[in-house]
Structures are given as C-alpha cells and as structure tokens.
Write an enzyme that holds these catalytic residues in place. Structure first.
Site, mmCIF file in Angstrom:
data_model
loop_
_atom_site.group_PDB
_atom_site.id
_atom_site.type_symbol
_atom_site.label_atom_id
_atom_site.label_comp_id
_atom_site.label_asym_id
_atom_site.label_seq_id
_atom_site.Cartn_x
_atom_site.Cartn_y
_atom_site.Cartn_z
ATOM 1 N N LYS A 2 54.157 60.635 25.205
ATOM 2 C CA LYS A 2 52.967 59.884 24.770
ATOM 3 C C LYS A 2 53.385 58.557 24.147
ATOM 4 O O LYS A 2 52.778 57.510 24.398
ATOM 5 C CB LYS A 2 52.147 60.733 23.779
ATOM 6 C CG LYS A 2 51.477 61.934 24.453
ATOM 7 C CD LYS A 2 50.855 62.929 23.481
ATOM 8 C CE LYS A 2 50.319 64.142 24.245
ATOM 9 N NZ LYS A 2 49.705 65.172 23.392
ATOM 10 N N GLN A 29 50.013 66.850 17.066
ATOM 11 C CA GLN A 29 50.376 67.673 18.215
ATOM 12 C C GLN A 29 50.194 69.157 17.873
ATOM 13 O O GLN A 29 50.630 69.627 16.824
ATOM 14 C CB GLN A 29 51.833 67.382 18.632
ATOM 15 C CG GLN A 29 52.271 68.062 19.912
ATOM 16 C CD GLN A 29 51.541 67.560 21.168
ATOM 17 O OE1 GLN A 29 51.079 66.423 21.227
ATOM 18 N NE2 GLN A 29 51.437 68.403 22.175
ATOM 19 N N ASP A 54 42.115 62.641 20.080
ATOM 20 C CA ASP A 54 42.270 63.904 20.810
ATOM 21 C C ASP A 54 40.912 64.579 21.042
ATOM 22 O O ASP A 54 40.809 65.519 21.822
ATOM 23 C CB ASP A 54 43.133 64.869 19.984
ATOM 24 C CG ASP A 54 44.501 65.090 20.594
ATOM 25 O OD1 ASP A 54 44.617 65.016 21.828
ATOM 26 O OD2 ASP A 54 45.441 65.358 19.827
HETATM 27 N N1 GUN Z 1 48.904 70.539 22.736
HETATM 28 C C1 GUN Z 1 48.647 70.766 24.042
HETATM 29 N N2 GUN Z 1 47.820 69.829 24.552
HETATM 30 C C2 GUN Z 1 47.535 68.994 23.521
HETATM 31 C C3 GUN Z 1 46.742 67.831 23.424
HETATM 32 O O1 GUN Z 1 46.079 67.371 24.374
HETATM 33 N N3 GUN Z 1 46.707 67.237 22.203
HETATM 34 C C4 GUN Z 1 47.407 67.737 21.129
HETATM 35 N N4 GUN Z 1 47.302 67.092 19.967
HETATM 36 N N5 GUN Z 1 48.139 68.824 21.191
HETATM 37 C C5 GUN Z 1 48.209 69.438 22.387
#
Ligand code: GUN
Length: 295
Positions: free
Chosen positions: A54, A98, A121
C-alpha cells in the site's frame, strides 16, 4: 465455453494512473498532496507485506504515506492514542489500521476512534451503517468490496435484477459486498459455513462472489453457465514445483470454473490489485474533501 478473464491487474493500473494524474493536478492547484497514515500493530507477515504494498502504491501515485509500526504487545491506549494524533494531523487525510489486530486489542474501539472523514478503509460503524441504509451513502466504501463492484462494472456485468450469491459474511468483504450489490439492485443471498446446500444456491446465481477463505471450494459443476465469478480468496496451496513450495489460489477452482462461467477473475491478478487501487481512490477523495469541501 471458456470464460472472459477479468484482468484486475490491468484495470487497477488504469485507475492508479488516473489517480496519479489527479494527484499531480492537486499538487499544482493546492501545492499539497494527499497523505495516508498506515498503522501496523505486531508482526503478522502477511499484514506487513500488504502495508508495504500500500505504501509503495502511494509513492507511485504521488501520495505521501506515513508508516507507523507498534509492537505486538502495544496497549489499547497506545493504539487509540496514535489514531487520535493522526486524526489531528492535517497532513494525514486517510488512516488505515491494518487488520487483524492482535487479539488483546479491541478492534471495534480502535476503528471507532478513526475520524470518519479519514476512514479510507470504510470500516467505521457510521460508514457501514450508511452503506446498509436505503437512500444513504457512506463517505467511503470499503476497498475490497469497492474493487469487486468496479470489476463487475468494467466487465460489463448487469447488476440490476441479477441473482447474486456471496460466499462469506466477513465484516471486511462478505457483508459490505452484499450491501453494495443490494444498493445496485441485485437480489442478494449470503451463504456461509452453516448454509445447508451451497451448490443449490450457487447454481442459480448470475453473479458469485467467493470470499470464504476455503481453497478452491467452488467448482465448475456448482456454477450456472455464463455466471460472473469474482474470487476474493487468497489461499496457499502446496506445490512442490513452486519456488516457495506453495502457490496462491482462490476460493474457486479456476480451471473447472472457467469452463462454465461467462467471466471470471484470476488469483492472483484479480481482486487483490483492486483493493490497493480503491484505497488510493478513497485517499484521494478524503484529500479532495479536506482541501476543497465535499462535492
Ligand atoms: N486486512 C485485510 N484486508 C484489509 C483491508 O482492506 N484493510 C485493512 N485495514 N485491513 C485489512
């Protein structure tokens, strides 16, 4: 019949290029670029890899990223304290914590602490609540579900009136995808581990979204001919011929499914790249709102 392959890598690359251009315009207009803060707690290898990807994608789009790493034994107060600092930092337009968090932490309280204007998110309960309600729209759509809908739209799949079956009911994918498809006027069925006859539901589905984390559980014989199949699963499958001793496969048995489906996403190269593209899209939107007000 052999299915049309929905190329998530190519579609995500197009979206990322558009974002890069918009960020460059923002830079010349406002002398500012969007900023994304990532919060990684603990040492989950997969999470660390996702966060790195990311951050790299942000750099390529001209988006500034601020990486924060906390130890696995970080307290609730430390994590919420960091989120509060990021909420107050004007250089940060989006905050991404995350998931999953280490088990001793209260995920709901952490997500609640993120300012909804920075919830790129889309996991804040207010965003999810708006997604669920008729006539309301969230400020941000969760990234993977958003990517799933964009893939279906780019592949020219008609959503209105379609019978859609979602396999899995997670907060991150299954549930928000179901709500989004319902907003698009699909008739939605959510199947899960207690569903009695999964194949019976699948065989009636024009659209299948597989997000249950079970290696290649959906096979071609379970599908309606011509169905659009979006595979969100990322599972490791032993493969002595692969360099690492395994390869990544989805929740769908690709080889048998592609003989029956009308359109299908590969794994890897389907939904995965879209999650990152939509995160950048949400971060750009957060910055646009911060710099220029909502449109
Ligand atoms: N863990 C798995 N997919 C995601 C996501 O799209 N965002 C976040 N913050 N954690 C994740």
């Amino acid at each position: 019949m052999s299915a049309k392959i929905i190329d998530g890598t190519a579609i995500a690359a197009e979206i990322r290029e558009e974002i890069r251009q918009q960020v460059a315009e923002m830079q010349s207009r406002w002398d500012r670029v969007p900023g994304l803060a990532t919060v990684l707690v603990g040492d989950n290898t997969a999470s660390a890899t996702y966060v790195r990807m990311k951050q790299k994608a942000c750099a390529e789009a001209g988006i500034q990223s601020f990486g924060h790493e906390l130890p696995a034994d970080a307290s609730q107060e430390e994590v919420v304290g960091l989120v509060s600092e990021l909420n107050a930092n004007p250089e940060v337009n989006g905050i991404l914590v995350q998931l999953p968090l280490p088990r001793h932490l209260d995920e709901e309280a952490v997500l609640n602490a993120i300012s909804i204007e920075k919830d790129v998110d889309g996991f804040h309960p207010v965003n999810i609540g708006r997604l669920a309600m008729k006539g309301r729209d969230p400020l941000f759509i969760p990234c993977t579900p958003y990517g799933v809908i964009v893939l279906l739209q780019k592949a020219g799949i008609k959503l209105s009136g379609a019978d859609a079956v979602i396999l899995g009911r997670s907060n991150i994918v299954g549930l928000p995808v179901a709500m989004l498809l319902q907003k698009e006027n699909a008739t939605v069925t959510i199947c899960h581990s207690r569903t009695r006859d999964l194949a019976d539901h699948l065989r009636r589905a024009d659209i299948v979204i597989a997000a249950i984390g079970q290696t290649e559980m959906v096979t071609g014989d379970m599908l309606k001919p011509g169905a659009a199949v979006i595979d969100v699963g990322i599972n490791r499958k032993d493969d002595p011929l692969a360099r690492r001793g395994y390869r990544l496969v989805g929740d769908v048995d690709y080889e048998s499914a592609r003989e029956v489906a009308g359109a299908i996403t590969p794994v890897p190269g389907g939904v995965g790249p879209m999650t990152i593209a939509m995160l950048l899209q949400n971060t750009l939107r957060a910055a646009q709102i911060a710099f220029d007000g909502p449109r």
